[in-house]
Design a protein around this motif. Structure first.
Motif, short mmCIF file in Angstrom:
data_model
loop_
_atom_site.label_atom_id
_atom_site.label_comp_id
_atom_site.label_asym_id
_atom_site.label_seq_id
_atom_site.Cartn_x
_atom_site.Cartn_y
_atom_site.Cartn_z
N THR A 72 72.72 -11.12 -65.53
CA THR A 72 73.76 -10.77 -64.55
C THR A 72 74.00 -9.28 -64.62
O THR A 72 74.15 -8.71 -65.71
CB THR A 72 75.06 -11.53 -64.84
N ALA A 94 79.44 -9.16 -59.38
CA ALA A 94 78.36 -9.50 -60.31
C ALA A 94 77.25 -10.22 -59.56
O ALA A 94 77.51 -11.07 -58.71
CB ALA A 94 78.90 -10.37 -61.44
N GLN A 122 73.34 -12.20 -59.98
CA GLN A 122 72.33 -12.78 -60.85
C GLN A 122 70.94 -12.25 -60.46
O GLN A 122 70.64 -12.09 -59.28
CB GLN A 122 72.34 -14.30 -60.76
#
Length: 276
Positions: free
Chosen positions: A105, A112, A114
């Motif tokens: 992440t 945020a 991934q």
């Protein structure tokens, strides 16, 4: 004179200068960024990625242990998100042994995200949701004004549709006009899209604060979101052809994912001029 260590990378020929500043002790001014990104006097790049721990980023209230992508456009201005930059950022972390896993992440100004470093050499990044505004926008280029779709992918976009001949002949050396002004108070990226098939598009983009680039990750997501809305919002995987290569955008469950290459091509030092 000041010395700055850097790496240089690109994702589908959208290129970036990368600077490691783990503890946030070496902030760069807008003037510094413009110099480094200048292709004639500096290193050259569409933008600069500062690699910093999130704990040292003013305004970040999430996990302080994440790596934060502090992205600047080539003109020194801050940008909220950059899909190609995110892949290059992840590749740099991997090659510098700053991460141990293949699924990580990364913190950005859009939140945020991934990232999956796949075994086939490609990198897949979560781009968040693509939100289409109900308000109609417009884009003006080469003396012609066209309707456009306003899309937010953590940063603003105006997407307009053109035929193949128009796409090839566009002059994007200067920024297209966009409207209405209150829809894009901080300016916007502009995508010109030619639909080749139900899930296949070609596009060019003029990036805010940069100019025309060979690829734009958030722009590809915005373009696909606009096309998918015309297709009935069924989602799925789309092939996106940009001057820098061919990438994939997948829509589903309210999120967009971008998959494409990212490589680090150089490392070195650049001498910065003294600050005035």
């Amino acid at each position: 004179m000041r010395q700055l260590s850097f790496a240089k990378g690109h994702g589908a020929k959208n290129d970036f200068v990368i600077v490691l500043d783990r503890h946030g002790v070496s902030p760069l001014s807008e003037e510094d960024v413009r110099f480094v990104c200048d292709r004639h006097v500096g290193v050259g790049g569409d933008g600069l990625l500062r690699v910093i721990k999130a704990a040292h980023v003013c305004g970040w209230d999430g996990d302080p242990h994440l790596w934060f992508m502090d992205y600047r456009n080539a003109d020194g201005s801050l940008a909220e998100m950059c899909g190609n930059g995110l892949r290059v950022f992840a590749r740099f972390l991997q090659e510098e042994d700053l991460i141990a896993e293949n699924t990580i992440t990364i913190a950005t100004r859009a939140g945020a995200r991934q990232v999956v470093l796949r075994g086939d050499g490609l990198i897949q990044v979560e781009m968040g949701p693509a939100r289409i505004s109900p308000e109609e926008a417009s884009v003006s280029v080469s003396g012609e004004t066209r309707p456009a779709v306003a899309v937010n992918v953590g940063n603003p976009h105006a997407v307009t549709f053109v035929d193949g001949a128009t796409l090839a002949g566009l002059d994007l050396r200067s920024a297209p006009g966009v409207g209405p002004a209150d829809l894009f108070p901080d300016g916007t990226n502009v995508e010109f899209v030619h639909v080749l098939g139900e899930h296949d598009i070609a596009m060019r983009v003029h990036e805010r604060g940069v100019g025309e680039t060979m690829a734009c990750g958030t722009g590809m997501v915005a373009a696909v979101a606009a096309v998918d809305a015309r297709n009935g919002a069924a989602g799925g995987a789309y092939t996106v052809r940009v001057p820098g290569g061919v990438l994939t955008v997948e829509l589903g469950n309210g999120l967009a994912w971008l998959t494409g290459p990212a490589v680090i091509v150089a490392r070195g030092e650049v001498t910065l001029p003294d600050r005035r």
